[in-house]
Write an enzyme that holds these catalytic residues in place. Structure first.
Site, PDB file in Angstrom:
ATOM      1  CG  ASN A 188      -0.705  -9.270   3.679  1.00 54.55           C
ATOM      2  OD1 ASN A 188      -0.293 -10.192   4.293  1.00 54.55           O
ATOM      3  ND2 ASN A 188      -1.768  -9.203   2.854  1.00 54.55           N
ATOM      4  CG  HIS A 218       1.263   2.362   2.170  1.00 54.32           C
ATOM      5  ND1 HIS A 218       0.210   2.300   3.049  1.00 54.32           N
ATOM      6  CD2 HIS A 218       1.221   1.654   1.109  1.00 54.32           C
ATOM      7  CE1 HIS A 218      -0.811   1.578   2.301  1.00 54.32           C
ATOM      8  NE2 HIS A 218      -0.180   1.250   1.176  1.00 54.32           N
TER       9      HIS A 218
END
Length: 267
Positions: A188, A218
């Site tokens: 998401n 990330h």
């Protein structure tokens, strides 16, 4: 302030544990009597409801969605049309342009705020500034330990043995538009990045299972007229749900506090 929760997982629990004394949890909504939200509701003494009508009938001022893309599709528009503010954690559902446009229209018409928190990443202010000047590239690599990718039909069809990986394996590489629907509980953050930046079709997404990782890690790269921005986020996974970073859980709490501050002080 009257708050209802869509979903009964780690985010809902964290909110209930950290709510202040002037916050009343009026409902936890689930899909059926077997929903894990029922047990959470019993534990915290909150009414458990099923369905959009029952959720609206609990008269919340704001609903925190922490369930699924399906929950966004099922409940979000009706809530906004009732003038109920909404925090959406399953931002990947908004890669459906038609749905997103309906929600934005309902939010505007009914003056019901629609929030999409930053989730497990940050730096969105820098992204927006770069986009104002002109951006050529936005990419995100979502890399997590193999356990985080278990139980996902798209990954299961790849016949990757997540228990026996000896090196990083790329599970997907392409546009956010193509990739986000394959990983409804995991990426998401790529949707959030797309919404804040240059859109789902121009934002590049790479999804990696890496057995060397302990944390959800990330990497975001932004290139444009203002230069190059490289961001790295190494996030502790929730002990109850390795698919979700603790930072994403707390982003829901931060978004709610921002909304509450706006209501109380008009800031």
């Amino acid at each position: 302030m009257r708050v209802a929760l869509l979903g009964g997982g780690v985010i809902a629990r964290l909110f209930l544990e950290h709510r202040s004394g002037d916050v009343e949890a009026v409902a936890i909504a689930g899909r059926s009597e077997r929903s894990r939200g029922r047990e959470l509701a019993r534990e915290f003494g909150v009414p458990f409801v099923i369905g959009t009508k029952a959720l609206i009938a609990s008269r919340p001022e704001i609903v925190i969605e922490a369930a699924s893309h399906e929950a966004v599709r099922e409940h979000a528009e009706a809530l906004l049309l009732e003038g109920i503010a909404l925090i959406v954690l399953s931002g990947g559902a908004l890669c459906d342009d038609t749905l997103r446009e309906r929600l934005e229209r309902a939010s505007k018409e009914r003056r019901a705020p629609l929030y999409v928190p930053s989730g497990g990443v940050g730096g969105l202010d820098a992204l927006k500034a770069a986009c104002a000047a002109g951006v050529d590239e936005v990419s995100i690599a979502v890399t997590k330990p193999p356990a985080a990718w278990k139980g996902i039909p798209y990954v299961e069809r790849m016949n990757v043995d997540l228990d026996r990986l000896s090196r990083p394996v790329t599970l997907f590489e392409g546009t956010a538009r193509e990739g986000v629907p394959h990983f409804p509980a995991n990426v998401n953050i790529a949707a959030v990045l797309s919404l804040a930046g240059i859109g789902f079709d121009r934002t590049r997404l790479k999804v990696v299972a890496d057995p060397a990782l302990k944390f959800n890690t990330h990497f975001i790269t932004i290139k444009g007229k203002t230069g190059t921005i490289d961001l790295r986020f190494e996030s502790v996974p929730s002990p109850d749900n390795p698919k979700t970073a603790m930072l994403a859980c707390y982003s829901a709490l931060a978004a709610f506090r921002q909304f509450a501050s706006t209501v109380r002080y008009g800031t």
